[in-house]
Design an enzyme around this catalytic site. Structure first.
Site, short mmCIF file in Angstrom:
data_model
loop_
_atom_site.label_atom_id
_atom_site.label_comp_id
_atom_site.label_asym_id
_atom_site.label_seq_id
_atom_site.Cartn_x
_atom_site.Cartn_y
_atom_site.Cartn_z
N CYS A 92 0.81 -1.22 0.00
CA CYS A 92 0.00 0.00 0.00
C CYS A 92 0.84 1.28 0.00
O CYS A 92 0.33 2.36 -0.28
CB CYS A 92 -0.94 0.01 1.20
SG CYS A 92 -1.87 -1.51 1.35
N HIS A 100 -3.57 6.77 2.73
CA HIS A 100 -4.02 5.48 2.18
C HIS A 100 -5.39 5.14 2.76
O HIS A 100 -5.63 5.25 3.95
CB HIS A 100 -2.99 4.40 2.54
CG HIS A 100 -3.48 3.02 2.24
ND1 HIS A 100 -4.02 2.69 1.02
CD2 HIS A 100 -3.52 1.89 2.99
CE1 HIS A 100 -4.37 1.42 1.03
NE2 HIS A 100 -4.08 0.91 2.21
N ASN A 149 -10.37 -0.56 -0.21
CA ASN A 149 -8.91 -0.45 -0.09
C ASN A 149 -8.28 -0.96 -1.39
O ASN A 149 -8.34 -2.14 -1.69
CB ASN A 149 -8.46 -1.29 1.11
CG ASN A 149 -6.95 -1.30 1.30
OD1 ASN A 149 -6.20 -0.89 0.42
ND2 ASN A 149 -6.52 -1.78 2.45
N1 COA Z 1 -19.07 -9.07 8.29
C1 COA Z 1 -19.63 -9.32 9.49
N2 COA Z 1 -18.91 -9.61 10.57
C2 COA Z 1 -17.59 -9.66 10.44
C3 COA Z 1 -16.93 -9.43 9.22
C4 COA Z 1 -17.75 -9.13 8.11
N3 COA Z 1 -17.23 -8.88 6.90
N4 COA Z 1 -15.60 -9.54 9.39
C5 COA Z 1 -15.41 -9.84 10.67
N5 COA Z 1 -16.61 -9.93 11.31
C6 COA Z 1 -16.86 -10.22 12.71
C7 COA Z 1 -15.73 -11.01 13.33
O1 COA Z 1 -15.88 -12.39 13.10
C8 COA Z 1 -15.87 -10.64 14.76
O2 COA Z 1 -16.90 -11.42 15.34
P1 COA Z 1 -16.72 -12.04 16.82
O3 COA Z 1 -16.63 -10.83 17.70
O4 COA Z 1 -17.95 -12.83 16.97
O5 COA Z 1 -15.46 -12.82 16.76
C9 COA Z 1 -16.37 -9.21 14.74
O6 COA Z 1 -16.91 -9.02 13.43
C10 COA Z 1 -15.27 -8.19 14.95
O7 COA Z 1 -14.17 -8.54 14.12
P2 COA Z 1 -12.81 -7.79 14.20
O8 COA Z 1 -11.81 -8.42 13.30
O9 COA Z 1 -12.45 -7.60 15.63
O10 COA Z 1 -13.25 -6.40 13.58
P3 COA Z 1 -12.48 -5.05 13.57
O11 COA Z 1 -13.30 -4.05 14.22
O12 COA Z 1 -11.05 -5.21 14.00
O13 COA Z 1 -12.46 -4.72 12.01
C11 COA Z 1 -11.00 -4.76 10.07
C12 COA Z 1 -11.81 -5.58 11.09
C13 COA Z 1 -10.28 -5.69 9.14
C14 COA Z 1 -11.98 -3.91 9.31
C15 COA Z 1 -10.01 -3.87 10.82
O14 COA Z 1 -9.31 -4.64 11.75
C16 COA Z 1 -9.02 -3.18 9.93
O15 COA Z 1 -9.36 -2.27 9.21
N6 COA Z 1 -7.72 -3.54 10.03
C17 COA Z 1 -6.65 -2.83 9.37
C18 COA Z 1 -6.64 -2.94 7.89
C19 COA Z 1 -5.47 -2.17 7.40
O16 COA Z 1 -5.14 -1.12 7.87
N7 COA Z 1 -4.76 -2.62 6.45
C20 COA Z 1 -3.61 -1.84 6.12
C21 COA Z 1 -2.94 -2.12 5.00
S1 COA Z 1 -3.85 -2.76 3.68
#
Ligand code: COA
Length: 327
Positions: free
Chosen positions: A114, A254, A284
């Site tokens: 990225c 980004h 993204n």
């Molecule tokens: N739809 C519904 N539920 C979902 C889901 C989806 N697409 N993806 C995950 N969940 C659920 C999970 O299973 C979890 O359920 P649980 O609590 O029963 O285990 C819950 O939602 C929370 O998941 P979690 O992974 O803790 O969510 P989050 O708030 O951390 O968000 C991302 C996930 C990926 C959006 C976030 O972590 C993120 O943006 N990370 C960084 C990405 C990034 O910066 N990349 C950089 C370079 S590319």
């Protein structure tokens, strides 16, 4: 006055297939509401029939070249930031060079996920500081949909395909790129990875069964590092230029998650209108996200001469970086 690198043309290209959050509800167990509130994404564009990374990159490049009012054979160098090339060889940059007919240009791909566009601009800047007559095309282009596991809801809702490009050259004026700041931490690479399809192991049915051909991400961990690194590198760029945060006219960050963008805005004390946001429309797009945002800001007339721009990116590797410039 030393040579300074200025952007004289921008362009972007999106593939044909619009996929909304609602569409994804039919693919994995997710909801429009979850995706919007956790990421800020409403839709993304994915490649369709006949579209490839180099096809998108060349389309974006042609628009940037047209705006720059140069000919393809004026280009001295083509740099493409990507980790999703059409194929390992030839590079996307060489495919773009062929498509443009940019016969004089050297061409190479750069792998910094990225952060690829900021890394690419930073290299172009070094060449142009030496020779201001050079014209360099810097592209960020990705087809993430081919490296996405469409049964993994924790990643497949996040990514989109697209390309953005900029043509840069040199001037002896008090504007252009002022500083670039590149960082990496390979010890954390395992948190965001595509384990297979490289040369470390053969492609076997077992490997494919494990999903090693796809992006695997420990989202929560990546999030934590991303916000820390982005904030730190933003302060580094501000301090290198003796800028205060209220001197930033536009932050082009980004587009990975709206919550990361909000966090950055709060930490830097910026008002909402100073942070460019288009993650809602494209998801993204990795290396393409900043050049697409730059092109949108440019073509909408948001960028005014003399404006102070700060670009920041973070991605797999980990890699991260910043670039400060006066438009
Ligand atoms: N739809 C519904 N539920 C979902 C889901 C989806 N697409 N993806 C995950 N969940 C659920 C999970 O299973 C979890 O359920 P649980 O609590 O029963 O285990 C819950 O939602 C929370 O998941 P979690 O992974 O803790 O969510 P989050 O708030 O951390 O968000 C991302 C996930 C990926 C959006 C976030 O972590 C993120 O943006 N990370 C960084 C990405 C990034 O910066 N990349 C950089 C370079 S590319």
């Amino acid at each position: 006055m030393p040579n300074r690198t200025v952007i004289i043309g921008t362009g972007s290209a999106l593939p044909c297939r619009l996929v909304t959050n609602k569409d994804l509800e039919a693919v994995v167990e997710t909801s429009d509401e979850w995706i919007r509130t956790r990421t800020g994404i409403e839709q993304r564009y994915l490649i369709g029939e006949g579209e490839t990374n180099s096809f998108l990159a060349a389309r974006a490049a042609k628009k940037a070249i047209e705006m720059a009012r140069i000919r393809p054979d004026d280009l001295d160098l083509i740099i493409v930031g990507t980790f999703t090339p059409d194929m390992p060889m030839p590079s996307v940059a060489c495919l773009v060079q062929k498509e443009l007919g940019a016969k004089k240009a050297g061409a190479f791909d750069l792998s910094a996920t990225c952060s690829g566009f900021i890394y690419g601009l930073s290299i172009a800047d070094k060449f142009i500081r030496d020779n201001r007559k050079m014209k360099i095309l810097v592209v960020g282009s990705e087809v993430l949909s081919r490296r996405t596991n469409w049964s993994d809801r924790t990643t497949c809702v996040l990514f989109g395909d697209g390309a953005g490009a900029a043509v840069v050259t040199g001037v002896r004026e008090d504007r252009g790129i002022l500083s670039t700041h590149l960082h990496a931490d390979g010890s954390l690479g395992g948190l965001l990875t595509i384990k297979g399809l490289g040369t470390a192991q053969p492609v076997t049915a077992e490997m494919l069964g494990l999903g090693w051909q796809y992006i695997q991400m420990q989202g929560k961990e990546v999030f934590k590092y991303a916000v820390k690194a982005l904030e730190a590198v933003a302060w580094e760029a501000l301090s290198a230029n003796n800028w205060t945060t209220d001197q930033i006219d536009l932050l082009l960050a980004h587009q990975a998650n709206i919550r990361i963008l909000d966090f950055l805005r709060e930490r830097l004390g910026l008002s909402e209108d100073k942070v460019f946001i288009n993650i809602n429309k494209y998801g993204n797009t990795s290396a393409a996200s900043i050049p697409i945002a730059l092109d949108e800001a440019n073509r909408s007339g948001l960028l005014k001469p003399g404006m102070r721009l700060l670009m920041v990116a973070f991605g797999g590797g980990f890699t991260w970086g910043a670039l400060a410039m006066r438009w």
